[in-house]
Scaffold this motif. Sequence first.
Motif, PDB file in Angstrom:
ATOM      1  N   THR A   1       2.287 -12.811  -5.710  1.00 37.21           N
ATOM      2  CA  THR A   1       1.422 -13.839  -6.289  1.00 37.21           C
ATOM      3  C   THR A   1       0.079 -13.907  -5.562  1.00 37.21           C
ATOM      4  O   THR A   1      -0.815 -14.636  -5.994  1.00 37.21           O
ATOM      5  N   TRP A   2      -0.055 -13.199  -4.440  1.00 38.53           N
ATOM      6  CA  TRP A   2      -1.320 -13.086  -3.726  1.00 38.53           C
ATOM      7  C   TRP A   2      -1.937 -11.723  -4.070  1.00 38.53           C
ATOM      8  O   TRP A   2      -1.523 -11.098  -5.041  1.00 38.53           O
ATOM      9  N   SER A   3      -2.895 -11.263  -3.302  1.00 34.65           N
ATOM     10  CA  SER A   3      -3.569  -9.991  -3.598  1.00 34.65           C
ATOM     11  C   SER A   3      -3.688  -9.134  -2.344  1.00 34.65           C
ATOM     12  O   SER A   3      -3.787  -9.655  -1.225  1.00 34.65           O
ATOM     13  N   SER A   4      -3.696  -7.832  -2.576  1.00 35.89           N
ATOM     14  CA  SER A   4      -4.071  -6.872  -1.538  1.00 35.89           C
ATOM     15  C   SER A   4      -5.173  -5.992  -2.103  1.00 35.89           C
ATOM     16  O   SER A   4      -5.348  -5.887  -3.323  1.00 35.89           O
ATOM     17  N   PHE A   5      -5.930  -5.341  -1.213  1.00 41.46           N
ATOM     18  CA  PHE A   5      -7.103  -4.589  -1.642  1.00 41.46           C
ATOM     19  C   PHE A   5      -7.033  -3.168  -1.095  1.00 41.46           C
ATOM     20  O   PHE A   5      -7.151  -2.941   0.109  1.00 41.46           O
ATOM     21  N   GLN A   6      -6.830  -2.238  -2.020  1.00 44.92           N
ATOM     22  CA  GLN A   6      -6.653  -0.826  -1.705  1.00 44.92           C
ATOM     23  C   GLN A   6      -8.009  -0.137  -1.682  1.00 44.92           C
ATOM     24  O   GLN A   6      -8.838  -0.327  -2.578  1.00 44.92           O
ATOM     25  N   SER A   7      -8.244   0.663  -0.656  1.00 42.71           N
ATOM     26  CA  SER A   7      -9.507   1.380  -0.554  1.00 42.71           C
ATOM     27  C   SER A   7      -9.687   2.340  -1.723  1.00 42.71           C
ATOM     28  O   SER A   7      -8.755   3.044  -2.128  1.00 42.71           O
ATOM     29  N   TYR A   8     -10.893   2.402  -2.249  1.00 45.02           N
ATOM     30  CA  TYR A   8     -11.208   3.297  -3.368  1.00 45.02           C
ATOM     31  C   TYR A   8     -11.214   4.749  -2.917  1.00 45.02           C
ATOM     32  O   TYR A   8     -10.678   5.618  -3.610  1.00 45.02           O
ATOM     33  N   ASN A   9     -11.802   5.030  -1.763  1.00 37.12           N
ATOM     34  CA  ASN A   9     -11.934   6.427  -1.335  1.00 37.12           C
ATOM     35  C   ASN A   9     -10.909   6.836  -0.283  1.00 37.12           C
ATOM     36  O   ASN A   9     -10.852   8.000   0.109  1.00 37.12           O
ATOM     37  N   HIS A  10     -10.070   5.870   0.160  1.00 30.86           N
ATOM     38  CA  HIS A  10      -8.923   6.181   1.027  1.00 30.86           C
ATOM     39  C   HIS A  10      -7.720   5.428   0.468  1.00 30.86           C
ATOM     40  O   HIS A  10      -7.274   4.421   1.050  1.00 30.86           O
ATOM     41  N   PRO A  11      -7.183   5.879  -0.664  1.00 33.01           N
ATOM     42  CA  PRO A  11      -6.157   5.086  -1.365  1.00 33.01           C
ATOM     43  C   PRO A  11      -4.852   4.897  -0.595  1.00 33.01           C
ATOM     44  O   PRO A  11      -4.002   4.104  -1.020  1.00 33.01           O
ATOM     45  N   ASP A  12      -4.685   5.594   0.529  1.00 34.99           N
ATOM     46  CA  ASP A  12      -3.499   5.361   1.354  1.00 34.99           C
ATOM     47  C   ASP A  12      -3.723   4.219   2.337  1.00 34.99           C
ATOM     48  O   ASP A  12      -2.831   3.887   3.130  1.00 34.99           O
ATOM     49  N   ARG A  13      -4.894   3.579   2.297  1.00 37.37           N
ATOM     50  CA  ARG A  13      -5.234   2.531   3.248  1.00 37.37           C
ATOM     51  C   ARG A  13      -5.640   1.246   2.514  1.00 37.37           C
ATOM     52  O   ARG A  13      -6.156   1.294   1.389  1.00 37.37           O
ATOM     53  N   TYR A  14      -5.459   0.115   3.205  1.00 39.21           N
ATOM     54  CA  TYR A  14      -5.731  -1.196   2.635  1.00 39.21           C
ATOM     55  C   TYR A  14      -6.563  -2.030   3.609  1.00 39.21           C
ATOM     56  O   TYR A  14      -6.501  -1.846   4.830  1.00 39.21           O
ATOM     57  N   LEU A  15      -7.300  -2.987   3.044  1.00 38.14           N
ATOM     58  CA  LEU A  15      -8.001  -3.973   3.851  1.00 38.14           C
ATOM     59  C   LEU A  15      -6.952  -4.845   4.534  1.00 38.14           C
ATOM     60  O   LEU A  15      -6.084  -5.412   3.872  1.00 38.14           O
ATOM     61  N   ARG A  16      -7.038  -4.964   5.882  1.00 37.73           N
ATOM     62  CA  ARG A  16      -6.092  -5.812   6.618  1.00 37.73           C
ATOM     63  C   ARG A  16      -6.780  -6.340   7.875  1.00 37.73           C
ATOM     64  O   ARG A  16      -7.827  -5.830   8.303  1.00 37.73           O
ATOM     65  N   HIS A  17      -6.214  -7.391   8.440  1.00 40.74           N
ATOM     66  CA  HIS A  17      -6.726  -7.871   9.717  1.00 40.74           C
ATOM     67  C   HIS A  17      -5.788  -7.432  10.832  1.00 40.74           C
ATOM     68  O   HIS A  17      -4.574  -7.271  10.637  1.00 40.74           O
TER      69      HIS A  17
END
Length: 475
Positions: free
Chosen positions: A434-450
């Motif tokens: 129900t929340w969101s994650s954000f997948q990198s466009y040019n590194h699709p194996d990686r995500y925005l995270r803290h």
Amino acid sequence: MSALHARLSAIVLAVCLLLAGQALTTPQRAAAADPGYLMVHFTGDSATGQRLYLAHSADGLRWNDLNGGAPVLHSPIGTKGVRDPALVRSPDGSRYWIIATDLCIRCGSTYTNGSPSFVVWESTDLVTWSQPWLINVAGAIPGGRNAWAPEAMWNPETNDYVLYWATNATVNGVFKYRIYYARTKDFRTITTPQIWIDPPGTTPIVDTQMTEVPAGVGPYRYVRVSGDNQNTVEGSNSILGTWTTLGTLSSIGLTGHVVEGPVWMKFRDRDEWALYIDHLNSNGVREYRPILTTNPFDVGTYRLQPATSYDMGGTPKRHGAITTLTAAEESRVLARWPNTPAKRLQSYNFQDRYVRHTNLDVRIDPDVTPAEDAQFRLRPGLAGTGTVSFESVNMPGYFLRHANYDFRLAYNDGTTQFAADATFRQVAGLADSTWSSFQSYNHPDRYLRHYAYQLRLDPIATSTARSDATFRVTS
């Protein structure tokens, strides 16, 4: 047979009437679909007011704020405030410049202690702007201090631009504002400034704006209006030639410093002009108000418009510039600055913390001050359809961008690399759908995270990482 002929005749007549109706209505639809007008302006003396804003109008009289009424450009250089913008289009339409007064009242500058320079941005598409630079114009004038209210126009006689502005300096023992001009091809270097307009005696002059009039409309090629206490209207057939006084705006009750920042606009669908004036109304508030005329060389035809005949939109409109858009320009501008609401990204596993920028670094923090540091507009992805990019609200033109898997707030330089680094796919939250994650466009194996409260771009393999990479998009 006669019945058949009658039926066929009726069908042919109906088709003819239908085609005729289409032929009559098509020009009206085309006229209604004509591209409109763009205004760039500032809003007032506050720190946020001394940034650049955009408004769009379909008819030249009723204006809608773009970008949700938030600024589209701000200056990180000079006094860090900009006012009185001019918008210049090259003769072939391949290049644009915004030139603005470098002045930030109430944040370090005063009207007597400003800047000798202008702030300049350049673009090839009217939507992606370069980093700004300063051009010092008053420094070349003996005793010159401030430089105010820049304007520029292409001069076919000299095959370059005439840049003109107001500077206060002492000439022949008289210290006051005069209008100076210099020539330039690139708004980076200029010729030696010369006096262009100097009213008699101690009368100062601050704001001047001219426009070119189509051949055959009147006795002159150019018309200008100047803020010289009388708000003088003049005509000329040569920008740097002799100008003839045609009258003043006192004929419609506008005198003294009640008027600033005049700007001309030609309606695209008729032989009529609007002269917008930065007008001090009866409540002591400055706002733009249009004067209409079918003959800019006959001041007696100028008609100050009642408030019911125009709409300036939600934000104050102060001394700016107006241009007629082409269809391609309008499409780009409206797509670039839709009224997208400001949003925040809330951390899933530290729900009192939000993504924010500070000194261009990006992290998650609680109690963000100023609140705008944690506000972003989710734009259509810079690199691909079905994706998003995050543009800062209080630093327009700056986006969340990864480099070496670290995140920064960076200015969009228009490159393919920047677009890819600043683009993400919004997917179901890795820790909570129900929340969101954000997948990198040019590194699709990686995500925005803290990680340790800093934003990173990482592969996600653990439950902790999934939580770190999950956010709520919220207001």
